[in-house]
Design a protein around this motif. Structure first.
Motif, PDB file in Angstrom:
ATOM      1  N   PRO A  74       0.856  -1.200   0.000  1.00  0.00           N
ATOM      2  CA  PRO A  74       0.000   0.000   0.000  1.00  0.00           C
ATOM      3  C   PRO A  74       0.884   1.239   0.000  1.00  0.00           C
ATOM      4  O   PRO A  74       2.059   1.166   0.413  1.00  0.00           O
ATOM      5  N   PRO A  75       0.369   2.380  -0.465  1.00  0.00           N
ATOM      6  CA  PRO A  75       1.217   3.572  -0.625  1.00  0.00           C
ATOM      7  C   PRO A  75       2.037   3.942   0.600  1.00  0.00           C
ATOM      8  O   PRO A  75       3.225   4.245   0.478  1.00  0.00           O
ATOM      9  N   VAL A  76       1.432   3.913   1.799  1.00  0.00           N
ATOM     10  CA  VAL A  76       2.174   4.372   2.975  1.00  0.00           C
ATOM     11  C   VAL A  76       3.367   3.471   3.269  1.00  0.00           C
ATOM     12  O   VAL A  76       4.441   3.943   3.664  1.00  0.00           O
ATOM     13  N   LEU A  77       3.228   2.158   3.074  1.00  0.00           N
ATOM     14  CA  LEU A  77       4.351   1.255   3.331  1.00  0.00           C
ATOM     15  C   LEU A  77       5.379   1.308   2.213  1.00  0.00           C
ATOM     16  O   LEU A  77       6.573   1.075   2.440  1.00  0.00           O
ATOM     17  N   SER A  78       4.929   1.599   0.993  1.00  0.00           N
ATOM     18  CA  SER A  78       5.878   1.686  -0.124  1.00  0.00           C
ATOM     19  C   SER A  78       6.733   2.940  -0.043  1.00  0.00           C
ATOM     20  O   SER A  78       7.805   3.014  -0.640  1.00  0.00           O
ATOM     21  N   THR A  79       6.274   3.939   0.712  1.00  0.00           N
ATOM     22  CA  THR A  79       7.054   5.174   0.845  1.00  0.00           C
ATOM     23  C   THR A  79       7.818   5.265   2.157  1.00  0.00           C
ATOM     24  O   THR A  79       8.843   5.942   2.226  1.00  0.00           O
ATOM     25  N   SER A  80       7.327   4.588   3.210  1.00  0.00           N
ATOM     26  CA  SER A  80       7.975   4.738   4.517  1.00  0.00           C
ATOM     27  C   SER A  80       8.767   3.510   4.953  1.00  0.00           C
ATOM     28  O   SER A  80       9.775   3.630   5.653  1.00  0.00           O
ATOM     29  N   LEU A  81       8.319   2.332   4.559  1.00  0.00           N
ATOM     30  CA  LEU A  81       8.954   1.104   5.048  1.00  0.00           C
ATOM     31  C   LEU A  81       9.904   0.482   4.029  1.00  0.00           C
ATOM     32  O   LEU A  81      11.040   0.134   4.356  1.00  0.00           O
ATOM     33  N   LEU A  82       9.459   0.344   2.792  1.00  0.00           N
ATOM     34  CA  LEU A  82      10.250  -0.369   1.792  1.00  0.00           C
ATOM     35  C   LEU A  82      11.550   0.339   1.349  1.00  0.00           C
ATOM     36  O   LEU A  82      12.578  -0.326   1.199  1.00  0.00           O
ATOM     37  N   PRO A  83      11.537   1.657   1.096  1.00  0.00           N
ATOM     38  CA  PRO A  83      12.745   2.292   0.554  1.00  0.00           C
ATOM     39  C   PRO A  83      14.029   2.056   1.356  1.00  0.00           C
ATOM     40  O   PRO A  83      15.042   1.643   0.777  1.00  0.00           O
ATOM     41  N   PRO A  84      14.040   2.282   2.685  1.00  0.00           N
ATOM     42  CA  PRO A  84      15.291   2.050   3.410  1.00  0.00           C
ATOM     43  C   PRO A  84      15.716   0.586   3.416  1.00  0.00           C
ATOM     44  O   PRO A  84      16.912   0.267   3.406  1.00  0.00           O
TER      45      PRO A  84
ATOM     46  N   LEU B  43     -17.141  12.309   5.088  1.00  0.00           N
ATOM     47  CA  LEU B  43     -16.058  12.196   4.120  1.00  0.00           C
ATOM     48  C   LEU B  43     -15.437  10.808   4.223  1.00  0.00           C
ATOM     49  O   LEU B  43     -15.176  10.315   5.330  1.00  0.00           O
ATOM     50  N   SER B  44     -15.162  10.180   3.088  1.00  0.00           N
ATOM     51  CA  SER B  44     -14.461   8.896   3.047  1.00  0.00           C
ATOM     52  C   SER B  44     -13.371   8.964   1.994  1.00  0.00           C
ATOM     53  O   SER B  44     -13.553   9.576   0.938  1.00  0.00           O
ATOM     54  N   VAL B  45     -12.236   8.339   2.280  1.00  0.00           N
ATOM     55  CA  VAL B  45     -11.087   8.384   1.363  1.00  0.00           C
ATOM     56  C   VAL B  45     -10.477   7.000   1.235  1.00  0.00           C
ATOM     57  O   VAL B  45     -10.711   6.113   2.063  1.00  0.00           O
ATOM     58  N   ARG B  46      -9.686   6.799   0.201  1.00  0.00           N
ATOM     59  CA  ARG B  46      -8.994   5.529   0.016  1.00  0.00           C
ATOM     60  C   ARG B  46      -7.574   5.581   0.567  1.00  0.00           C
ATOM     61  O   ARG B  46      -6.988   4.556   0.859  1.00  0.00           O
ATOM     62  N   SER B  47      -7.015   6.778   0.665  1.00  0.00           N
ATOM     63  CA  SER B  47      -5.617   6.931   1.079  1.00  0.00           C
ATOM     64  C   SER B  47      -5.535   7.444   2.508  1.00  0.00           C
ATOM     65  O   SER B  47      -6.220   8.406   2.879  1.00  0.00           O
TER      66      SER B  47
ATOM     67  N   GLU C  22      -1.762 -13.112 -10.638  1.00  0.00           N
ATOM     68  CA  GLU C  22      -1.420 -13.028 -12.053  1.00  0.00           C
ATOM     69  C   GLU C  22       0.087 -13.035 -12.275  1.00  0.00           C
ATOM     70  O   GLU C  22       0.567 -12.769 -13.369  1.00  0.00           O
ATOM     71  N   ASN C  23       0.845 -13.357 -11.217  1.00  0.00           N
ATOM     72  CA  ASN C  23       2.299 -13.476 -11.283  1.00  0.00           C
ATOM     73  C   ASN C  23       2.984 -12.171 -11.706  1.00  0.00           C
ATOM     74  O   ASN C  23       4.013 -12.173 -12.361  1.00  0.00           O
ATOM     75  N   GLN C  24       2.403 -11.046 -11.318  1.00  0.00           N
ATOM     76  CA  GLN C  24       3.012  -9.754 -11.609  1.00  0.00           C
ATOM     77  C   GLN C  24       3.866  -9.258 -10.442  1.00  0.00           C
ATOM     78  O   GLN C  24       4.584  -8.273 -10.577  1.00  0.00           O
ATOM     79  N   LEU C  25       3.756  -9.934  -9.295  1.00  0.00           N
ATOM     80  CA  LEU C  25       4.566  -9.608  -8.117  1.00  0.00           C
ATOM     81  C   LEU C  25       5.155 -10.882  -7.540  1.00  0.00           C
ATOM     82  O   LEU C  25       4.541 -11.950  -7.628  1.00  0.00           O
ATOM     83  N   ASP C  26       6.345 -10.766  -6.938  1.00  0.00           N
ATOM     84  CA  ASP C  26       6.932 -11.908  -6.232  1.00  0.00           C
ATOM     85  C   ASP C  26       6.308 -12.042  -4.843  1.00  0.00           C
ATOM     86  O   ASP C  26       6.041 -13.146  -4.383  1.00  0.00           O
ATOM     87  N   PHE C  27       6.114 -10.911  -4.183  1.00  0.00           N
ATOM     88  CA  PHE C  27       5.404 -10.905  -2.902  1.00  0.00           C
ATOM     89  C   PHE C  27       4.924  -9.492  -2.626  1.00  0.00           C
ATOM     90  O   PHE C  27       5.304  -8.534  -3.318  1.00  0.00           O
ATOM     91  N   ALA C  28       4.071  -9.368  -1.640  1.00  0.00           N
ATOM     92  CA  ALA C  28       3.556  -8.058  -1.249  1.00  0.00           C
ATOM     93  C   ALA C  28       3.515  -7.971   0.264  1.00  0.00           C
ATOM     94  O   ALA C  28       3.460  -8.998   0.961  1.00  0.00           O
TER      95      ALA C  28
ATOM     96  N   ALA D 216      15.007  -4.095  -8.652  1.00  0.00           N
ATOM     97  CA  ALA D 216      13.706  -4.241  -7.989  1.00  0.00           C
ATOM     98  C   ALA D 216      12.679  -3.300  -8.586  1.00  0.00           C
ATOM     99  O   ALA D 216      13.021  -2.239  -9.124  1.00  0.00           O
ATOM    100  N   GLU D 217      11.425  -3.703  -8.502  1.00  0.00           N
ATOM    101  CA  GLU D 217      10.278  -2.870  -8.863  1.00  0.00           C
ATOM    102  C   GLU D 217       9.370  -2.793  -7.637  1.00  0.00           C
ATOM    103  O   GLU D 217       9.101  -3.808  -7.001  1.00  0.00           O
ATOM    104  N   ILE D 218       8.884  -1.597  -7.328  1.00  0.00           N
ATOM    105  CA  ILE D 218       7.898  -1.432  -6.247  1.00  0.00           C
ATOM    106  C   ILE D 218       6.589  -0.982  -6.874  1.00  0.00           C
ATOM    107  O   ILE D 218       6.537   0.017  -7.581  1.00  0.00           O
ATOM    108  N   SER D 219       5.535  -1.741  -6.626  1.00  0.00           N
ATOM    109  CA  SER D 219       4.195  -1.391  -7.106  1.00  0.00           C
ATOM    110  C   SER D 219       3.314  -1.065  -5.912  1.00  0.00           C
ATOM    111  O   SER D 219       3.429  -1.697  -4.859  1.00  0.00           O
ATOM    112  N   THR D 220       2.454  -0.067  -6.070  1.00  0.00           N
ATOM    113  CA  THR D 220       1.546   0.292  -4.991  1.00  0.00           C
ATOM    114  C   THR D 220       0.104  -0.043  -5.382  1.00  0.00           C
ATOM    115  O   THR D 220      -0.235  -0.081  -6.563  1.00  0.00           O
ATOM    116  N   GLY D 221      -0.715  -0.298  -4.393  1.00  0.00           N
ATOM    117  CA  GLY D 221      -2.116  -0.618  -4.662  1.00  0.00           C
ATOM    118  C   GLY D 221      -2.835  -0.942  -3.374  1.00  0.00           C
ATOM    119  O   GLY D 221      -2.218  -1.083  -2.310  1.00  0.00           O
ATOM    120  N   ASN D 222      -4.149  -1.043  -3.457  1.00  0.00           N
ATOM    121  CA  ASN D 222      -4.919  -1.469  -2.294  1.00  0.00           C
ATOM    122  C   ASN D 222      -4.870  -2.996  -2.172  1.00  0.00           C
ATOM    123  O   ASN D 222      -4.242  -3.667  -2.984  1.00  0.00           O
TER     124      ASN D 222
END
Length: 301
Positions: free
Chosen positions: A97-107, A217-221, A136-142, A120-126
């Motif tokens: 998810p976006p927050v983990l791809s920006t705060s946890l994964l990079p370091p 109000l409701s948001v996805r992010s 669909e074998n587009q990621l090794d793990f999430a 490496a490739e980092i993909s974000t999504g819900n």
């Protein structure tokens, strides 16, 4: 229809024009027109009607589109797997998810890349998008929030923690650990997408106190929720990593009725993790063993 015809048909349907399809497929417009004409001749019915220079999909084309999308996704999965095999086990495709791809994964990725020759490739999504990409074998793990995995995916918990409340700094709040009931009295709570594990947890907790509650109000992010708090639009209940990013701008409070958060590893049952993937996962476990800064600050409050 052969694969090339399906590819051209799908590109025209998505772009809405021959010129748009030509750009998507990096070919000339006459080439697209020729393939379309040949396809319609073979099928015996029109895929598009021409009106004042525009293409309008026929009823037959609209009926074919869902099946063409399935084939196109499968083709993309095959291409992704081929690319992975070409690059070998030194290439990782990770989703979060976006927050983990920006705060946890990079370091963590930076640490691994310093000591090994990987790409490496980092993909974000819900949650749903990440699970579909794994199947669909587009990621090794999430890595994702929550513990539940759909069929054909394995989930392993990496960390248990708790959600926290974000309040505007000018909002009076005398309580340290604050209850959901108190939050509802102070200001509107900004809803998170109920299809997301954290969003569902927040919604169920609020409905326990107010069965007829409706979010204004409701948001996805989660970061969007935090930004709305900064605009004085209410209160947000978020994960510790989002709270860490906003701890200097907003008031962070733990909940007196804890809402658990799990960060889990997800991978496909039929796709064993490579040694490189396991290296990265070990580094993730080490990183997650240290609480986010905001949790340390709250424990000393």
């Amino acid at each position: 229809m052969n694969l090339r015809q399906i590819e051209v048909f799908y590109a025209v349907m998505k772009s809405g024009s021959v010129s748009g399809a030509a750009k998507l497929l990096h070919v000339s417009q006459p080439n697209i027109t020729r393939i379309l004409a040949h396809t319609e001749l073979q099928l015996g019915f029109p895929l598009f009607h021409r009106h004042k220079g525009r293409l309008i999909a026929s009823q037959q084309a609209l009926a074919l589109l869902p099946e063409a999308e399935k084939v196109y996704r499968q083709l993309g999965s095959l291409q992704s797997l081929t690319c992975k095999l070409q690059k070998g086990h030194s290439h990782l495709r990770v989703g979060a998810p976006p927050v983990l791809s920006t705060s946890l994964l990079p370091p963590v990725l930076a640490n691994l890349c310093k000591h090994s020759a990987i790409s490496a490739e980092i993909s974000t999504g819900n949650q749903d998008e990440l699970c579909n990409a794994l199947l669909e074998n587009q990621l090794d793990f999430a890595i994702s929030f929550g513990q539940v995995a759909p069929p054909r995916l394995t989930s392993q918990v990496l960390k248990h923690t708790e959600m926290v409340a974000l309040l505007p700094t000018d909002l009076p709040c005398t309580e340290y650990a604050i209850s959901i009931a108190s939050l509802l009295e102070i200001a509107p709570i900004i809803g998170l997408d109920a299809r997301d594990p954290l969003g569902m947890a927040v919604k169920q907790s609020i409905l326990h106190h107010r069965p007829d509650h409706q979010f204004q109000l409701s948001v996805r992010s989660y970061s969007t929720a935090a930004e709305l708090v900064m605009q004085g639009m209410g209160i947000a209940i978020v994960d510790p990593w989002t709270a860490q990013n906003y701890r200097d701008k907003l008031t962070v409070r733990p909940l007196s009725e804890p809402l658990p958060v799990s960060v889990s590893l997800l991978f496909a049952d039929n796709s064993p993790l490579s040694s490189t993937a396991n290296q990265l996962i070990d580094l993730l476990r080490q990183c997650l063993s240290e609480p986010p800064i905001v949790n340390s600050e709250l424990s000393q409050f």
